[in-house]
Enzyme design. Structure first.
Site, mmCIF file in Angstrom:
data_model
loop_
_atom_site.group_PDB
_atom_site.id
_atom_site.type_symbol
_atom_site.label_atom_id
_atom_site.label_comp_id
_atom_site.label_asym_id
_atom_site.label_seq_id
_atom_site.Cartn_x
_atom_site.Cartn_y
_atom_site.Cartn_z
ATOM 1 N N TYR A 54 0.838 -1.215 0.000
ATOM 2 C CA TYR A 54 0.000 0.000 0.000
ATOM 3 C C TYR A 54 0.868 1.260 0.000
ATOM 4 O O TYR A 54 0.504 2.274 -0.594
ATOM 5 C CB TYR A 54 -0.998 -0.023 1.166
ATOM 6 C CG TYR A 54 -2.211 -0.868 0.826
ATOM 7 C CD1 TYR A 54 -2.228 -2.235 1.077
ATOM 8 C CD2 TYR A 54 -3.303 -0.313 0.164
ATOM 9 C CE1 TYR A 54 -3.301 -3.024 0.696
ATOM 10 C CE2 TYR A 54 -4.394 -1.103 -0.218
ATOM 11 C CZ TYR A 54 -4.381 -2.460 0.048
ATOM 12 O OH TYR A 54 -5.449 -3.237 -0.350
ATOM 13 N N ARG A 64 1.622 1.807 -3.524
ATOM 14 C CA ARG A 64 0.464 2.373 -4.235
ATOM 15 C C ARG A 64 0.231 3.824 -3.819
ATOM 16 O O ARG A 64 -0.182 4.649 -4.646
ATOM 17 C CB ARG A 64 -0.792 1.528 -4.003
ATOM 18 C CG ARG A 64 -0.748 0.191 -4.718
ATOM 19 C CD ARG A 64 -1.987 -0.631 -4.440
ATOM 20 N NE ARG A 64 -3.194 -0.002 -4.950
ATOM 21 C CZ ARG A 64 -4.418 -0.391 -4.578
ATOM 22 N NH1 ARG A 64 -4.564 -1.358 -3.686
ATOM 23 N NH2 ARG A 64 -5.470 0.185 -5.079
ATOM 24 N N ASN A 94 -13.103 4.336 -5.964
ATOM 25 C CA ASN A 94 -11.670 4.607 -5.974
ATOM 26 C C ASN A 94 -11.196 5.145 -4.627
ATOM 27 O O ASN A 94 -11.964 5.729 -3.871
ATOM 28 C CB ASN A 94 -11.323 5.607 -7.089
ATOM 29 C CG ASN A 94 -11.728 5.067 -8.459
ATOM 30 O OD1 ASN A 94 -11.900 3.858 -8.622
ATOM 31 N ND2 ASN A 94 -11.950 5.958 -9.411
ATOM 32 N N HIS A 115 -14.990 2.608 -0.835
ATOM 33 C CA HIS A 115 -13.942 1.640 -0.469
ATOM 34 C C HIS A 115 -12.813 2.275 0.327
ATOM 35 O O HIS A 115 -11.718 1.721 0.391
ATOM 36 C CB HIS A 115 -13.396 0.971 -1.744
ATOM 37 C CG HIS A 115 -14.421 0.120 -2.434
ATOM 38 N ND1 HIS A 115 -14.303 -0.278 -3.753
ATOM 39 C CD2 HIS A 115 -15.590 -0.394 -2.014
ATOM 40 C CE1 HIS A 115 -15.356 -1.021 -4.089
ATOM 41 N NE2 HIS A 115 -16.159 -1.097 -3.045
ATOM 42 N N CYS A 142 -6.016 1.999 12.972
ATOM 43 C CA CYS A 142 -5.584 0.921 13.855
ATOM 44 C C CYS A 142 -6.281 -0.366 13.428
ATOM 45 O O CYS A 142 -7.469 -0.357 13.108
ATOM 46 C CB CYS A 142 -5.968 1.270 15.303
ATOM 47 S SG CYS A 142 -5.636 -0.090 16.436
ATOM 48 N N CYS A 174 -0.186 1.442 16.447
ATOM 49 C CA CYS A 174 -1.159 2.426 16.910
ATOM 50 C C CYS A 174 -0.648 3.071 18.208
ATOM 51 O O CYS A 174 -0.218 2.349 19.129
ATOM 52 C CB CYS A 174 -2.499 1.732 17.175
ATOM 53 S SG CYS A 174 -3.703 2.790 17.979
ATOM 54 N N THR A 178 -16.051 1.468 -14.646
ATOM 55 C CA THR A 178 -16.078 0.346 -13.713
ATOM 56 C C THR A 178 -16.485 -0.931 -14.449
ATOM 57 O O THR A 178 -17.325 -0.899 -15.330
ATOM 58 C CB THR A 178 -17.028 0.609 -12.522
ATOM 59 O OG1 THR A 178 -16.965 -0.503 -11.606
ATOM 60 C CG2 THR A 178 -18.467 0.822 -12.956
HETATM 61 N N1 APR Z 1 -11.834 5.361 -19.223
HETATM 62 C C1 APR Z 1 -12.937 4.728 -18.750
HETATM 63 N N2 APR Z 1 -12.947 3.418 -18.385
HETATM 64 C C2 APR Z 1 -11.786 2.741 -18.519
HETATM 65 C C3 APR Z 1 -10.597 3.327 -19.010
HETATM 66 C C4 APR Z 1 -10.651 4.698 -19.360
HETATM 67 N N3 APR Z 1 -9.573 5.338 -19.852
HETATM 68 N N4 APR Z 1 -9.617 2.366 -19.031
HETATM 69 C C5 APR Z 1 -10.179 1.235 -18.555
HETATM 70 N N5 APR Z 1 -11.480 1.452 -18.270
HETATM 71 C C6 APR Z 1 -12.458 0.506 -17.717
HETATM 72 C C7 APR Z 1 -12.183 -0.940 -18.008
HETATM 73 O O1 APR Z 1 -12.735 -1.309 -19.267
HETATM 74 C C8 APR Z 1 -12.907 -1.638 -16.848
HETATM 75 O O2 APR Z 1 -14.267 -1.928 -17.204
HETATM 76 O O3 APR Z 1 -12.398 0.616 -16.312
HETATM 77 C C9 APR Z 1 -12.907 -0.596 -15.743
HETATM 78 C C10 APR Z 1 -12.024 -0.963 -14.565
HETATM 79 O O4 APR Z 1 -12.556 -2.127 -13.990
HETATM 80 P P1 APR Z 1 -11.821 -2.745 -12.696
HETATM 81 O O5 APR Z 1 -10.374 -2.846 -12.956
HETATM 82 O O6 APR Z 1 -12.587 -3.976 -12.306
HETATM 83 O O7 APR Z 1 -12.001 -1.622 -11.577
HETATM 84 P P2 APR Z 1 -13.295 -1.344 -10.720
HETATM 85 O O8 APR Z 1 -14.552 -1.623 -11.485
HETATM 86 O O9 APR Z 1 -13.153 0.024 -10.146
HETATM 87 O O10 APR Z 1 -13.146 -2.420 -9.526
HETATM 88 C C11 APR Z 1 -14.055 -2.330 -8.457
HETATM 89 O O11 APR Z 1 -12.751 -3.973 -7.247
HETATM 90 O O12 APR Z 1 -10.715 -4.810 -6.566
HETATM 91 C C12 APR Z 1 -11.794 -4.042 -6.187
HETATM 92 O O13 APR Z 1 -11.703 -2.386 -4.543
HETATM 93 C C13 APR Z 1 -11.373 -2.638 -5.871
HETATM 94 O O14 APR Z 1 -12.691 -0.609 -6.114
HETATM 95 C C14 APR Z 1 -12.217 -1.764 -6.799
HETATM 96 C C15 APR Z 1 -13.362 -2.681 -7.179
#
Ligand code: APR
Length: 256
Positions: free
Chosen positions: A71, A74, A106, A123, A131, A154, A195
């Site tokens: 983390y 990241r 995000n 999230h 802690c 902590c 997403t």
């Molecule tokens: N613009 C818009 N969408 C995009 C772009 C872009 N430039 N590049 C990629 N994508 C899309 C991909 O096609 C995909 O559908 O973003 C999406 C990302 O999907 P994930 O990687 O699954 O991310 P997310 O949906 O936010 O995951 C949800 O999963 O692991 C957990 O906690 C984590 O919050 C996260 C949750």
């Protein structure tokens, strides 16, 4: 890839005329800021790292140092990024449509750094640590300013600190979750940006909104698990298409 201008026009019209608009975002909206998504085939975080080892309580207990350092790595990536035109367009939309709310999966604060003020973080946030056992929160944790045992302890109870993010199998923050579903049930338009729609309960938000009669506009270069519930899919990168959509919304708002 050029998006059909009629689709952009229709989406902008719905957004401009919405009374209770909500934005729901995932990792895709931060992709053009240089933050990897999770599930994209080659570049996604889960293609390079094992979420079971790095994003679960069990993984943390098994190797607290590894998880803390992942983390911290990241946090460094996030700290070196800036909001992209997609985040900025969403912040602009809040000015054009007072009352617009952003619900994000995000943990990178990029919506807030772009100027969005009404943001619900489902999230957690990677800049905050807490802690492992108690309720002690440490906002804006700086790895640079810390020297000592990893993970840090902590100050109140001596237990390990951990990132204040939701790990797999953990409950989402109650207040944020309730507020998000309340918005999904009452919005008349949900703009779903970047997403895959593969993680519950967040992925249910567009389904709930649609069931309550809201229009769903999705922005994603590739179809997702949300697409079946979307009225319009704008098949493009959010950093490219959202400025175009918002410019249209501005035009429509300006003309009325
Ligand atoms: N613009 C818009 N969408 C995009 C772009 C872009 N430039 N590049 C990629 N994508 C899309 C991909 O096609 C995909 O559908 O973003 C999406 C990302 O999907 P994930 O990687 O699954 O991310 P997310 O949906 O936010 O995951 C949800 O999963 O692991 C957990 O906690 C984590 O919050 C996260 C949750």
């Amino acid at each position: 890839m050029a998006v059909n201008p009629e689709l952009v026009e229709r989406a902008a019209g719905w957004i401009a005329n919405s009374r209770k608009p909500v934005v729901f975002s995932g990792a895709g909206v931060s992709r053009e800021s240089g933050i990897p998504t999770f599930r994209e085939a080659s570049t996604g975080l889960w293609a390079q790292f094992d979420p079971q080892r790095l994003a679960t309580v069990e993984g943390f207990l098994q190797d607290p140092k590894l998880v803390w350092e992942w983390y911290a790595y990241r946090r460094k990536i996030v700290a070196e990024t800036i909001p992209n035109p997609g985040h900025e367009a969403i912040a602009e939309l809040e000015k054009l449509l007072p009352g617009l709310m952003v619900i994000t999966q995000n943990i990178d604060s990029l919506h807030q750094r772009a100027g969005s003020r009404a943001v619900i973080e489902l999230h957690g946030n990677i800049s905050r640590v807490k802690c492992f056992q108690g309720d002690e929160l440490y906002e804006n944790w700086s790895d640079e300013d810390y020297e000592g045992e990893i993970p840090p302890r902590c100050k109140t109870c001596g237990n390990y600190l951990r990132p204040d993010v939701v790990w797999f199998g953990e409950a989402l923050p109650e207040k944020a979750l309730m507020a998000a579903f309340e918005l999904a049930e009452n919005c008349d338009l949900m703009l779903v940006v970047g997403t895959s729609g593969s993680v519950q309960p967040a992925a249910s938000l567009p389904v709930v909104a649609r069931r309550r009669g809201a229009r769903i506009v999705e922005v994603n270069p590739t179809p997702s698990e949300i697409t079946a519930s979307s009225d319009i899919l704008l098949p493009a990168k959010s950093g490219e298409i959202l400025p175009e959509v918002v410019a249209k919304v501005k035009e429509i708002k300006g003309n009325c």
